[in-house]
Scaffold this active site. Structure first.
Site, short mmCIF file in Angstrom:
data_model
loop_
_atom_site.label_atom_id
_atom_site.label_comp_id
_atom_site.label_asym_id
_atom_site.label_seq_id
_atom_site.Cartn_x
_atom_site.Cartn_y
_atom_site.Cartn_z
N LEU B 73 0.83 -1.22 0.00
CA LEU B 73 0.00 0.00 0.00
C LEU B 73 0.86 1.26 0.00
CD1 LEU B 73 -2.93 -1.04 2.39
CD2 LEU B 73 -2.83 -1.10 -0.11
N ARG B 74 2.17 1.09 0.19
CA ARG B 74 3.17 2.16 0.01
C ARG B 74 3.09 3.31 1.02
NH1 ARG B 74 6.19 -1.19 -2.84
NH2 ARG B 74 5.55 -1.48 -5.01
N ASN B 104 7.54 -2.96 3.57
CA ASN B 104 8.60 -2.17 2.92
C ASN B 104 8.16 -0.75 2.59
OD1 ASN B 104 6.88 -3.09 0.92
ND2 ASN B 104 8.48 -3.26 -0.63
N HIS B 189 9.56 -14.34 0.98
CA HIS B 189 9.82 -14.14 -0.46
C HIS B 189 11.09 -14.95 -0.72
CE1 HIS B 189 10.50 -11.31 -4.07
NE2 HIS B 189 11.52 -12.14 -4.06
N HIS B 242 4.30 -15.94 -3.34
CA HIS B 242 4.40 -16.01 -4.80
C HIS B 242 5.40 -17.05 -5.32
CE1 HIS B 242 7.63 -13.41 -3.69
NE2 HIS B 242 6.87 -12.35 -3.55
N ASP B 315 0.30 -9.78 -4.70
CA ASP B 315 1.55 -9.02 -4.67
C ASP B 315 1.36 -7.67 -5.38
OD1 ASP B 315 4.12 -8.24 -4.19
OD2 ASP B 315 5.06 -9.61 -5.62
N HIS B 319 3.74 1.05 -8.91
CA HIS B 319 4.95 1.84 -9.18
C HIS B 319 4.59 2.99 -10.09
CE1 HIS B 319 7.86 -0.75 -7.26
NE2 HIS B 319 7.41 -1.80 -7.92
#
Lengths: 346, 431
Positions: B73-74, B104, B189, B242, B315, B319
């Protein structure tokens, strides 16, 4: 699947041959992005155009096919000889050059590759010659800008004009490529020169073997349609051409190769090894050469070496490429006029 | 937004109600009262006058609200790509009622304070349920443990360093040991970053041809094998994010056969796209892990069909143009996925590769179980999170559909069959 494609291409080639005959076809693509997607007739068209330019170039006649045109050399990676070769080619055709040297990629400037391209496009040049360390950048550019794009080397992907000038040089020295055996020696996995050459040589009927340290060989040689060997000596006696690639010191590290000295000891084209080559076989190198690494100094200067012919031929080939994509109509007319001039000379 | 306090009643009539959590699959009516599932019955058995609102669901599938355990969701820090608000808008447009967001961000979600910020920001601006995933290590640096206990007490439901997998096996083992005290799974991951190197696509004949550096399947296989080994050692629940390789799947199979608490997810793109898309050098096909071979894709589809891959997660990785409209090997990894997950994976159902029941299970009860959530089911008394899908409606993805702040999707312009008709959270229709 792969077999089908090959069969189809061969069939297409035959029909084309019948239709066009010896009159010589013209390059049919808007860009030159790589050799992989070209058909044989397009490759042959570029090579025959380059041949047609040679007498006029030798007579120092002007060939004004790019007069009033601007070619942008957009180089994101250092290059001296390729850029100079394109510049000379442009000038011999009466065109002008703009050099855009960006030692860094667009990313580090905070500008996207697309932005860079659109900026250059806004200056209204007629062709972009691009070199970039990132594979695929010429493809991306060709979708963005409304003008011909010529790939002057992208990452490990392709360097089509190098392959064309190599083929031109081999044809000049040995005649046809059909049935010839070419050994490419060195860092194949990280070489755009090797990749473009493999595609081109095979399309023109040569067989290719690659040789070098296992860490520098492509992991799937069979897919590229080449033989692969770690040992050079057994390959040399059958080779018509040995193409040495530059061992790029900057890209090597000890994880891939213990040392340059060891490379030279095991895979270098030494004087002794060069003596295993058959009579008339030639040695090519895309330059710049590392004397004493890829080949011994005596070998580089021996009569087998055609390294400087490659450089001269590079200009002719690049003239052919630029004229074909920037001014195809003019090129047709010029070729026509040459043919009639030749007839009257006779 | 507060969910579950929505007063009132809603009757969803005449749809095909499918809930794998209770082996339910029949045409009928579903009644929601005061934000909870009140009743499910055969058509016409629930009197219409019991409900204030009625949705005509004839021809539609009525299923538990979808859950995505893997989104970015940044926020905080990268709001130019996405915010909690825009990301959750994309979620509900795609039929998701709950999402778990990766750590992240900037700053990284590695302390209770960042977890609390995300929770509060979600309360203020999210349009679906948001569950933070805390970092395993401080700053995702793989050097020392993050404050796991504190993050869990502030609402973290899982732990992951996601794209920066913990390379130090000793530290990962300690993280698994430690996490057991808090009952949260570790999401891995699984890629050996040293082996990945600068790899920009799957390694193989095609990477060789395209001149792009390869990222070999072995990089994933090694780390999946390590996570299974560490799970065997610690018995901490481990979830492989993933997964993309045939051999990686075999490591998961062995773990499951041995009764280890190992689960796995597959993304819609790894399930349906292979590396040949890279021929275009279109950066919207650049992912981590990379798109694999046709054979891997087939193995992944079969694994989803048989339940070896437990669940589907997007995922969702928004961007901006500056991250994607660049050279291929320098472009950011990942694509947006929340609004395309349903139609993309529904193709596998339409094509008869994955059963309808398995598909819904993989998007509802399985992710709920992974994060220990009370959702993903239509059981009576549970919060009324419901998704309605029109399985046959055709539509073409265009920029006008995209609710996310970013548009990095390889499916732009693609025609789909299957449309999210309604999304209901805690009894309130949010789409």
């Amino acid at each position: 699947m792969a077999r089908k494609t090959v069969a189809k291409k061969t069939a297409a080639r035959k029909t084309v041959k019948k239709k066009t005959g010896a009159a010589g076809a013209f390059y049919s693509q808007p860009h030159l992005l790589g050799i992989a997607d070209l058909e044989r007739k397009d490759i042959e068209a570029l090579l025959s155009t380059a041949r047609a330019f040679r007498p006029a170039v030798e007579r120092n006649e002007s060939i004004p096919l790019l007069s009033g045109k601007t070619v942008v050399n957009l180089f994101f990676e250092n290059s001296t000889r390729t850029r100079l070769s394109f510049e000379v080619a442009t000038r011999r055709l009466g065109g002008g050059n703009l050099n855009f040297a960006a030692s860094t990629s667009s990313v580090s400037k905070g500008e996207t590759l697309m932005d860079t391209a659109r900026n250059i496009e806004a200056m209204k040049p007629h062709c972009i010659v691009v070199r970039h360390s990132s594979a695929g950048s010429p493809q991306i550019l060709s979708r963005t800008v409304g003008m011909p794009v010529v790939n002057a080397g992208d990452g490990f992907h392709e360097h089509p004009t190098q392959a064309l000038l190599d083929a031109f040089t081999i044809q000049e020295k040995l005649g046809s490529l059909e049935g010839k055996r070419v050994v490419i020696l060195g860092d194949i996995a990280h070489s755009r020169v090797a990749r473009s050459n493999i595609h081109l040589l095979r399309k023109l009927g040569a067989s290719v073997a690659v040789c070098g340290p296992p860490t520098l060989l492509p992991p799937h040689p069979e897919v590229l349609g080449v033989d692969s060997s770690y040992r050079l000596e057994p390959l040399l006696q059958d080779a018509d051409v040995v193409m040495c690639l530059r061992i790029q010191l900057e890209r090597q590290n000890r994880l891939q190769m213990p040392s340059v000295q060891e490379y030279s000891r095991v895979w270098g084209l030494s004087k002794d090894r060069a003596e295993l080559m058959k009579k008339g076989a030639i040695i090519l190198h895309p330059g710049p050469i590392n004397r004493g690494v890829e080949l011994d100094p005596e070998v580089a200067d021996s009569p087998r070496s055609v390294i400087l012919d490659q450089v001269s031929n590079g200009v002719l080939v690049r003239m052919a490429v630029l004229a074909s994509v920037v001014n195809p109509e003019g090129l047709r007319a010029w070729m026509q006029s040459q043919r009639s001039a030749n007839r009257s000379r006779r | 937004m507060n969910f579950g306090t929505h007063k009132g009643s809603l009757l969803i009539r005449g749809g095909r109600i499918i809930d794998p959590s209770q082996q339910l699959d029949h045409v009928g009516d579903l009644l929601i009262e005061d934000g909870k599932i009140a009743a499910i019955d055969r058509s016409g058995r629930i009197p219409a006058n019991r409900a204030q609102e009625i949705i005509d669901a004839r021809g539609m599938w009525v299923m538990p609200g979808l859950i995505d355990v893997h989104v970015h969701l940044r926020e905080p820090g990268l709001e130019y790509k996405e915010t909690i608000e825009t990301g959750t808008r994309a979620a509900v447009a795609g039929g998701f009622t709950s999402v778990a967001c990766m750590a992240n961000t900037q700053p990284v979600n590695d302390t209770p304070y960042v977890t609390a910020f995300i929770r509060e920001k979600a309360k203020a601006s999210a349009v679906c349920r948001v569950f933070p995933v805390g970092a395993v290590t401080r700053g995702l640096k793989g050097e020392e443990l993050a404050e796991i206990g504190g993050m869990v007490s502030e609402g973290a439901m899982a732990l992951s360093d996601d794209g920066m997998p913990v390379m130090n096996s000793y530290l990962m083992r300690k993280a698994m040991d430690y996490a057991k005290a808090f009952g949260v799974p570790i999401i891995s991951h699984a890629e050996d970053l040293n082996l990945v190197g600068q790899g920009a696509m799957n390694e193989g004949a095609l990477s060789n041809e395209l001149g792009l550096r390869g990222n070999p399947a072995a990089a994933e296989e090694i780390l999946v094998a390590r996570e299974v080994a560490l799970c065997r050692l610690t018995r901490c629940p481990v979830h492989i994010a993933h997964i993309s390789t045939e051999v990686g799947l075999e490591h998961v199979r062995r773990a499951k056969e041995d009764g280890l608490p190992v689960t796995a997810e597959a993304s819609p793109h790894h399930l349906t796209l292979d590396e040949t898309e890279l021929r275009s050098y279109d950066t919207n096909y650049k992912m981590a892990p990379p798109l694999r071979s046709e054979r891997d894709v087939e193995a992944l589809q079969n694994a989803l069909a048989e339940g070896l891959v437990d669940l589907v997660a997007t995922d969702h990785a928004p961007h901006g143009v500056v991250d994607k409209a660049v050279e291929f090997d320098q472009a950011a990894n990942g694509i947006i996925g929340l609004q395309t997950a349903v139609p993309v994976t529904l193709e596998l159902v339409h094509d008869g590769i994955v059963s309808l029941n398995r598909w819904i299970e993989a998007l509802t009860i399985k992710p709920a179980q992974l994060l220990n959530l009370p959702y993903g089911t239509l059981r009576k008394g549970r919060p009324a999170d419901v998704t309605l899908i029109d399985p046959d409606r055709r539509w073409t993805l265009g920029p006008e559909h995209v609710a996310s702040k970013s548009h990095n999707s390889p499916w732009m312009g693609h025609e789909f069959r299957g449309w999210v008709a309604a999304t209901i959270i805690g009894g309130k229709q949010v789409r």
